[in-house]
Design a protein around this motif. Structure first.
Motif, PDB file in Angstrom:
ATOM      1  N   LYS A 172       0.273  -1.546 -13.904  1.00 56.05           N
ATOM      2  CA  LYS A 172       0.338  -1.956 -12.497  1.00 56.05           C
ATOM      3  C   LYS A 172      -0.430  -3.250 -12.229  1.00 56.05           C
ATOM      4  N   ARG A 194       0.830  -1.204   0.000  1.00 55.42           N
ATOM      5  CA  ARG A 194       0.000   0.000   0.000  1.00 55.42           C
ATOM      6  C   ARG A 194       0.866   1.257   0.000  1.00 55.42           C
ATOM      7  N   LYS A 195       1.987   1.232   0.717  1.00 57.59           N
ATOM      8  CA  LYS A 195       2.903   2.378   0.728  1.00 57.59           C
ATOM      9  C   LYS A 195       3.545   2.563  -0.640  1.00 57.59           C
ATOM     10  N   LYS A 196       3.776   1.459  -1.321  1.00 57.54           N
ATOM     11  CA  LYS A 196       4.454   1.494  -2.608  1.00 57.54           C
ATOM     12  C   LYS A 196       3.595   2.155  -3.684  1.00 57.54           C
ATOM     13  N   GLY A 197       2.267   2.066  -3.574  1.00 57.61           N
ATOM     14  CA  GLY A 197       1.365   2.611  -4.587  1.00 57.61           C
ATOM     15  C   GLY A 197       1.618   4.073  -4.916  1.00 57.61           C
ATOM     16  N   PRO A 198       1.602   4.976  -3.902  1.00 57.37           N
ATOM     17  CA  PRO A 198       1.850   6.393  -4.198  1.00 57.37           C
ATOM     18  C   PRO A 198       3.255   6.648  -4.759  1.00 57.37           C
ATOM     19  N   LEU A 199       4.256   5.935  -4.246  1.00 57.46           N
ATOM     20  CA  LEU A 199       5.620   6.098  -4.761  1.00 57.46           C
ATOM     21  C   LEU A 199       5.689   5.633  -6.210  1.00 57.46           C
ATOM     22  N   GLN A 200       5.050   4.519  -6.505  1.00 59.09           N
ATOM     23  CA  GLN A 200       5.029   4.034  -7.883  1.00 59.09           C
ATOM     24  C   GLN A 200       4.354   5.044  -8.798  1.00 59.09           C
ATOM     25  N   PHE A 201       3.267   5.630  -8.325  1.00 51.80           N
ATOM     26  CA  PHE A 201       2.570   6.608  -9.158  1.00 51.80           C
ATOM     27  C   PHE A 201       3.459   7.831  -9.389  1.00 51.80           C
ATOM     28  N   LEU A 202       4.205   8.272  -8.374  1.00 55.33           N
ATOM     29  CA  LEU A 202       5.125   9.409  -8.546  1.00 55.33           C
ATOM     30  C   LEU A 202       6.241   9.065  -9.527  1.00 55.33           C
ATOM     31  N   SER A 210       4.806   8.909 -12.912  1.00 49.61           N
ATOM     32  CA  SER A 210       4.523  10.271 -13.366  1.00 49.61           C
ATOM     33  C   SER A 210       5.782  10.974 -13.854  1.00 49.61           C
ATOM     34  N   THR A 262      10.305   1.776 -11.652  1.00 47.17           N
ATOM     35  CA  THR A 262       8.987   1.854 -11.018  1.00 47.17           C
ATOM     36  C   THR A 262       8.456   0.495 -10.588  1.00 47.17           C
TER      37      THR A 262
END
Length: 146
Positions: free
Chosen positions: A136, A5-13, A16, A68
């Motif tokens: 993803k 769950r923590k990885k999701g926002p980092l992956q999106f950044l 991006s 990513t």
């Protein structure tokens, strides 16, 4: 919060940031082709858009597989094929949005250069969102652990 769950926002950044580079390649290539070989013909516009998008997708695969989604990217033939499939689907989204929005703006008299770039921006954004979720959850999907 789980590690995934923590990885999701980092992956999106990360996705991006790579997407910004891809956007530069995509819109830069389209504008270069239009500058060198200007055309208002739909078939050529689709060809130019496809060339630009394909270069950006190749760049995307390299960087997303390397960074990513490195923990789930195996470089297997299956992943490469799935990446190509998602690329084709995203290309379809990109081309459809590009041509439809370009045609709509043309009917309102928006000047060529502005029209092409707005249409390209909309196409890039919508195919970017579709691509992230397909990559993803479809291409680099982490295998379930029993």
């Amino acid at each position: 919060m789980t590690q995934d769950r923590k990885k999701g926002p980092l992956q999106f950044l990360q996705f991006s940031a790579i997407g910004v580079a891809n956007a530069g390649i995509d819109i830069g290539t389209l504008n270069l082709l239009l500058l060198l070989f200007h055309s208002d013909e739909r078939g050529l516009l689709l060809l130019y858009n496809t060339i630009a998008y394909t270069l950006a997708v190749a760049n995307s695969y390299f960087w997303n597989a390397s960074f990513t989604f490195q923990h789930s990217a195996k470089g297997s033939n299956r992943q490469r094929i799935l990446f190509i499939v998602q690329g084709i689907v995203s290309l379809g989204v990109n081309n459809l949005v590009f041509i439809v929005s370009n045609t709509l703006m043309e009917s309102f008299g928006v000047p060529n250069w502005l029209r092409y770039n707005i249409a390209k921006g909309l196409a890039m954004f919508l195919s970017f969102v579709a691509s992230f979720f397909m990559i993803k959850y479809f291409v680099f999907k982490k295998p379930k652990q029993d």
